[in-house]
Motif scaffolding. Sequence first.
Motif, PDB file in Angstrom:
ATOM      1  N   LEU A 206      36.683  49.828  49.628  1.00 62.35           N
ATOM      2  CA  LEU A 206      38.113  49.188  49.708  1.00 62.35           C
ATOM      3  C   LEU A 206      37.485  47.970  49.041  1.00 62.35           C
ATOM      4  CD1 LEU A 206      39.990  50.088  52.868  1.00 62.35           C
ATOM      5  CD2 LEU A 206      39.864  51.369  50.725  1.00 62.35           C
ATOM      6  N   HIS A 207      38.554  47.366  48.314  1.00 60.72           N
ATOM      7  CA  HIS A 207      38.586  46.291  47.676  1.00 60.72           C
ATOM      8  C   HIS A 207      40.150  45.631  47.635  1.00 60.72           C
ATOM      9  CE1 HIS A 207      34.471  45.302  46.390  1.00 60.72           C
ATOM     10  NE2 HIS A 207      34.494  46.510  45.896  1.00 60.72           N
ATOM     11  N   PRO A 208      40.223  44.343  48.311  1.00 60.05           N
ATOM     12  CA  PRO A 208      41.616  43.589  48.151  1.00 60.05           C
ATOM     13  C   PRO A 208      42.094  43.291  46.861  1.00 60.05           C
ATOM     14  CG  PRO A 208      40.278  42.074  49.248  1.00 60.05           C
ATOM     15  CD  PRO A 208      39.329  43.294  48.914  1.00 60.05           C
ATOM     16  N   PRO A 209      43.418  43.193  46.769  1.00 58.22           N
ATOM     17  CA  PRO A 209      43.889  42.896  45.440  1.00 58.22           C
ATOM     18  C   PRO A 209      43.170  41.447  44.934  1.00 58.22           C
ATOM     19  CG  PRO A 209      45.803  43.509  46.734  1.00 58.22           C
ATOM     20  CD  PRO A 209      44.404  43.502  47.513  1.00 58.22           C
ATOM     21  N   THR A 210      42.757  40.564  45.803  1.00 57.53           N
ATOM     22  CA  THR A 210      42.274  39.330  45.699  1.00 57.53           C
ATOM     23  C   THR A 210      40.628  39.431  45.039  1.00 57.53           C
ATOM     24  OG1 THR A 210      41.610  39.189  48.040  1.00 57.53           O
ATOM     25  CG2 THR A 210      43.596  37.742  47.155  1.00 57.53           C
ATOM     26  N   ASP A 211      40.336  40.591  44.990  1.00 59.22           N
ATOM     27  CA  ASP A 211      39.054  40.772  44.332  1.00 59.22           C
ATOM     28  C   ASP A 211      39.022  41.252  42.863  1.00 59.22           C
ATOM     29  OD1 ASP A 211      37.506  40.303  46.684  1.00 59.22           O
ATOM     30  OD2 ASP A 211      36.887  42.188  47.038  1.00 59.22           O
ATOM     31  N   TYR A 308      53.460  41.330  44.784  1.00 57.35           N
ATOM     32  CA  TYR A 308      53.220  41.973  43.217  1.00 57.35           C
ATOM     33  C   TYR A 308      53.306  40.709  42.115  1.00 57.35           C
ATOM     34  CZ  TYR A 308      54.083  44.724  39.130  1.00 57.35           C
ATOM     35  OH  TYR A 308      54.101  45.522  38.045  1.00 57.35           O
ATOM     36  N   ASN A 309      54.037  39.934  42.117  1.00 54.29           N
ATOM     37  CA  ASN A 309      54.517  38.846  41.177  1.00 54.29           C
ATOM     38  C   ASN A 309      52.910  38.026  41.050  1.00 54.29           C
ATOM     39  OD1 ASN A 309      56.776  36.224  40.561  1.00 54.29           O
ATOM     40  ND2 ASN A 309      55.551  37.434  39.071  1.00 54.29           N
ATOM     41  N   TYR A 310      52.487  37.656  42.050  1.00 51.51           N
ATOM     42  CA  TYR A 310      51.168  36.929  42.305  1.00 51.51           C
ATOM     43  C   TYR A 310      50.026  37.887  41.659  1.00 51.51           C
ATOM     44  CZ  TYR A 310      53.097  32.808  44.999  1.00 51.51           C
ATOM     45  OH  TYR A 310      53.497  31.902  45.327  1.00 51.51           O
ATOM     46  N   PHE A 311      50.003  38.789  41.978  1.00 50.10           N
ATOM     47  CA  PHE A 311      48.895  39.941  41.442  1.00 50.10           C
ATOM     48  C   PHE A 311      48.954  40.113  40.036  1.00 50.10           C
ATOM     49  CE2 PHE A 311      47.276  44.084  40.419  1.00 50.10           C
ATOM     50  CZ  PHE A 311      46.060  43.807  40.914  1.00 50.10           C
ATOM     51  N   THR A 312      50.280  40.467  39.350  1.00 51.48           N
ATOM     52  CA  THR A 312      50.406  40.654  37.725  1.00 51.48           C
ATOM     53  C   THR A 312      49.936  39.310  37.143  1.00 51.48           C
ATOM     54  OG1 THR A 312      52.467  40.142  37.914  1.00 51.48           O
ATOM     55  CG2 THR A 312      52.071  42.598  38.035  1.00 51.48           C
ATOM     56  N   ALA A 313      50.318  38.079  37.816  1.00 50.98           N
ATOM     57  CA  ALA A 313      49.646  36.772  37.139  1.00 50.98           C
ATOM     58  C   ALA A 313      48.310  36.728  37.107  1.00 50.98           C
ATOM     59  CB  ALA A 313      50.342  35.683  37.906  1.00 50.98           C
ATOM     60  N   LEU A 314      47.751  37.092  38.279  1.00 48.06           N
ATOM     61  CA  LEU A 314      46.183  36.929  38.386  1.00 48.06           C
ATOM     62  C   LEU A 314      45.502  37.902  37.476  1.00 48.06           C
ATOM     63  CD1 LEU A 314      43.470  36.448  39.868  1.00 48.06           C
ATOM     64  CD2 LEU A 314      43.985  38.259  41.544  1.00 48.06           C
ATOM     65  N   GLU A 315      46.205  39.285  37.460  1.00 47.23           N
ATOM     66  CA  GLU A 315      45.619  40.301  36.378  1.00 47.23           C
ATOM     67  C   GLU A 315      45.648  39.888  34.970  1.00 47.23           C
ATOM     68  OE1 GLU A 315      45.122  44.946  36.797  1.00 47.23           O
ATOM     69  OE2 GLU A 315      47.205  44.289  36.556  1.00 47.23           O
ATOM     70  N   LYS A 316      46.666  39.116  34.605  1.00 42.51           N
ATOM     71  CA  LYS A 316      46.980  38.625  33.399  1.00 42.51           C
ATOM     72  C   LYS A 316      45.947  37.567  32.919  1.00 42.51           C
ATOM     73  CE  LYS A 316      51.912  39.719  32.660  1.00 42.51           C
ATOM     74  NZ  LYS A 316      53.234  39.233  32.775  1.00 42.51           N
ATOM     75  N   ILE A 317      45.607  36.721  33.834  1.00 41.06           N
ATOM     76  CA  ILE A 317      44.627  35.520  33.568  1.00 41.06           C
ATOM     77  C   ILE A 317      43.141  36.251  33.578  1.00 41.06           C
ATOM     78  CG2 ILE A 317      43.605  33.524  34.898  1.00 41.06           C
ATOM     79  CD1 ILE A 317      46.151  33.219  36.468  1.00 41.06           C
ATOM     80  N   VAL A 318      42.976  37.039  34.405  1.00 43.31           N
ATOM     81  CA  VAL A 318      41.806  37.773  34.331  1.00 43.31           C
ATOM     82  C   VAL A 318      41.565  38.325  32.865  1.00 43.31           C
ATOM     83  CG1 VAL A 318      40.141  39.803  35.018  1.00 43.31           C
ATOM     84  CG2 VAL A 318      41.506  38.391  36.749  1.00 43.31           C
ATOM     85  N   LYS A 319      42.527  39.145  32.498  1.00 48.75           N
ATOM     86  CA  LYS A 319      42.442  39.824  30.963  1.00 48.75           C
ATOM     87  C   LYS A 319      42.118  38.665  29.855  1.00 48.75           C
ATOM     88  CE  LYS A 319      44.861  43.966  32.208  1.00 48.75           C
ATOM     89  NZ  LYS A 319      46.182  44.448  32.085  1.00 48.75           N
ATOM     90  N   VAL A 320      42.730  37.750  29.995  1.00 48.58           N
ATOM     91  CA  VAL A 320      42.581  36.453  28.862  1.00 48.58           C
ATOM     92  C   VAL A 320      41.443  35.947  29.068  1.00 48.58           C
ATOM     93  CG1 VAL A 320      43.487  34.623  28.189  1.00 48.58           C
ATOM     94  CG2 VAL A 320      45.304  36.079  28.955  1.00 48.58           C
TER      95      VAL A 320
END
Length: 327
Positions: A206-211, A308-320
């Motif tokens: 397992l890995h939490p969303p913060t990973d 979910y809002n925070y996670f999608t923001a994190l994911e977009k930052i990672v992708k960029v």
Amino acid sequence: MDSVQDDCLSKLEQEPSIEDCFRHLAEEARELYLSPDVPRLTKPPTPLEFYRDYVSPNRPVIIENAFNDFPALTKWSIPYFREHFNDKILTVAVTPNGYADSVCGDYFVLPEEREMPFASFLDIMEGKSELKGVYYVQKQNSNLTLDLKELVEDIKEDIPWASEAFGQKPDAVNFWMGGHEAVTSMHKDHYENLYCVIQGAKKFILHPPTDRPFIPYGNYAQAAYKEINGEFQIVPDPGGHTVPWIAVDPLNPDLDRHPAYGEVDQIRCTVRPGEMLYLPSLWFHHVSQEDQTIAVNYWYDMEYDIKYNYFTALEKIVKVRSGEGKR
């Protein structure tokens, strides 16, 4: 020397890089509300305890004695299925190596799906068949309530205390059965998952969303396995579709290629008969199994809330930041 170290620390605090922020996010999550091991309860929680202590903070937990009233715990076995469901038609995922829905070279490869009588699948489980490949019942369309209705009386269509906590019934109830070769590659789901092991044992990484910043994705051409003239081949999708998928195997990570994955720790657990794993939404998970395993899981729709809002923001930052998806 102390003054030099203090100066470096001061600069780091004043001008942290995005990578430093990502590391701090992952480290702080483990310090504040996560632990190196998945906690255990010896009995089911109340709906309030479950929501307060695990759902709201997005924390996994293993619950022992969670479904002692399921007749499946004593009934489900190869002899039982042979006696009652020999002619029942199953949809079975077939791969050459046990890895379905996973990356192979430049492709994201789906399994070949075959329909066969339950009796034929049981022959494979008992080593009585000469068919090639690894066979795994893993269809995730609520196959238990839709395709295997006869088995529903041996379980429950929902987990009452969980349904009360979530304020809804499950969207899907899935039946899983296969040998130790079958592996589920690392991914995440937009569901609250209650995973119940009936027979055998399931091993989770397992890995939490913060990973998320340390979980490498790639963009892969979609394909599927197909047995042709006795040999498995990878057949590309004629539509040319591509799939973003996790590019690392947590059982044997290539840290030369994906060094960031080495910066976070895996959380591992094993779930045994009569035990339930609550796997929160958006948690990354890889699943393997010991010996032959039978399991049922309940998918409850997640809340599309601030987490979910925070996670999608994190994911977009990672992708960029990483140019993720480019290969």
